[in-house]
Scaffold this motif. Sequence first.
Motif, PDB file in Angstrom:
ATOM      1  N   LEU A   1      -6.896  22.672 128.291  1.00  0.00           N
ATOM      2  CA  LEU A   1      -6.659  22.257 129.672  1.00  0.00           C
ATOM      3  C   LEU A   1      -6.726  20.743 129.800  1.00  0.00           C
ATOM      4  O   LEU A   1      -7.389  20.071 129.012  1.00  0.00           O
ATOM      5  CB  LEU A   1      -7.705  22.881 130.595  1.00  0.00           C
ATOM      6  CG  LEU A   1      -7.733  24.401 130.700  1.00  0.00           C
ATOM      7  CD1 LEU A   1      -8.908  24.835 131.563  1.00  0.00           C
ATOM      8  CD2 LEU A   1      -6.426  24.910 131.283  1.00  0.00           C
ATOM      9  N   LYS A   2      -6.085  20.224 130.818  1.00  0.00           N
ATOM     10  CA  LYS A   2      -6.187  18.804 131.126  1.00  0.00           C
ATOM     11  C   LYS A   2      -7.589  18.517 131.643  1.00  0.00           C
ATOM     12  O   LYS A   2      -8.257  19.415 132.165  1.00  0.00           O
ATOM     13  CB  LYS A   2      -5.134  18.422 132.172  1.00  0.00           C
ATOM     14  CG  LYS A   2      -3.722  18.574 131.667  1.00  0.00           C
ATOM     15  CD  LYS A   2      -2.718  18.204 132.724  1.00  0.00           C
ATOM     16  CE  LYS A   2      -1.312  18.392 132.169  1.00  0.00           C
ATOM     17  NZ  LYS A   2      -0.280  18.132 133.141  1.00  0.00           N
ATOM     18  N   PRO A   3      -8.070  17.269 131.516  1.00  0.00           N
ATOM     19  CA  PRO A   3      -9.446  16.949 131.921  1.00  0.00           C
ATOM     20  C   PRO A   3      -9.802  17.367 133.345  1.00  0.00           C
ATOM     21  O   PRO A   3     -10.894  17.891 133.584  1.00  0.00           O
ATOM     22  CB  PRO A   3      -9.518  15.433 131.765  1.00  0.00           C
ATOM     23  CG  PRO A   3      -8.522  15.130 130.692  1.00  0.00           C
ATOM     24  CD  PRO A   3      -7.411  16.133 130.895  1.00  0.00           C
ATOM     25  N   LEU A   4      -8.907  17.173 134.293  1.00  0.00           N
ATOM     26  CA  LEU A   4      -9.194  17.568 135.669  1.00  0.00           C
ATOM     27  C   LEU A   4      -9.374  19.081 135.770  1.00  0.00           C
ATOM     28  O   LEU A   4     -10.297  19.572 136.416  1.00  0.00           O
ATOM     29  CB  LEU A   4      -8.087  17.101 136.619  1.00  0.00           C
ATOM     30  CG  LEU A   4      -8.259  17.521 138.077  1.00  0.00           C
ATOM     31  CD1 LEU A   4      -9.556  16.946 138.659  1.00  0.00           C
ATOM     32  CD2 LEU A   4      -7.064  17.078 138.902  1.00  0.00           C
ATOM     33  N   ASN A   5      -8.493  19.832 135.108  1.00  0.00           N
ATOM     34  CA  ASN A   5      -8.599  21.293 135.125  1.00  0.00           C
ATOM     35  C   ASN A   5      -9.862  21.772 134.418  1.00  0.00           C
ATOM     36  O   ASN A   5     -10.449  22.781 134.808  1.00  0.00           O
ATOM     37  CB  ASN A   5      -7.363  21.939 134.506  1.00  0.00           C
ATOM     38  CG  ASN A   5      -6.138  21.742 135.368  1.00  0.00           C
ATOM     39  OD1 ASN A   5      -6.246  21.450 136.550  1.00  0.00           O
ATOM     40  ND2 ASN A   5      -4.968  21.891 134.779  1.00  0.00           N
TER      41      ASN A   5
END
Length: 108
Positions: A4-8
């Motif tokens: 996942l991307k860091p925000l997710n």
Amino acid sequence: MKQLKPLNQEIAKTYGRYIQGLNFSFGLIAILYTDELKEQSALAVALTGLIAAYWVGKVATQIAYYPMYDIPKRKLFKFGSYGMNTLFVLFAIVNSALFVHNLSGYYF
């Protein structure tokens, strides 16, 4: 999680902490305020209704989405899965029965 991307990743971690906090809080309330949860007051109706809805929703979510995920086939994971789901169903049944008890005593 690493895919996942860091925000997710942060959203998933935060959501997980909310779930852990609710589970712990509901358990603590059930242990510390047993008599108050059975007294058929308006607050008892509201709180047991909330807790029952939470656990029934949790069971429904497990049934609807859990089979979609491929979990490891090791005995430990199977045992943990059955144990966790059994507890979820137990909590849903007990809290729903308590809600009905409080509802019937308060309104009827």
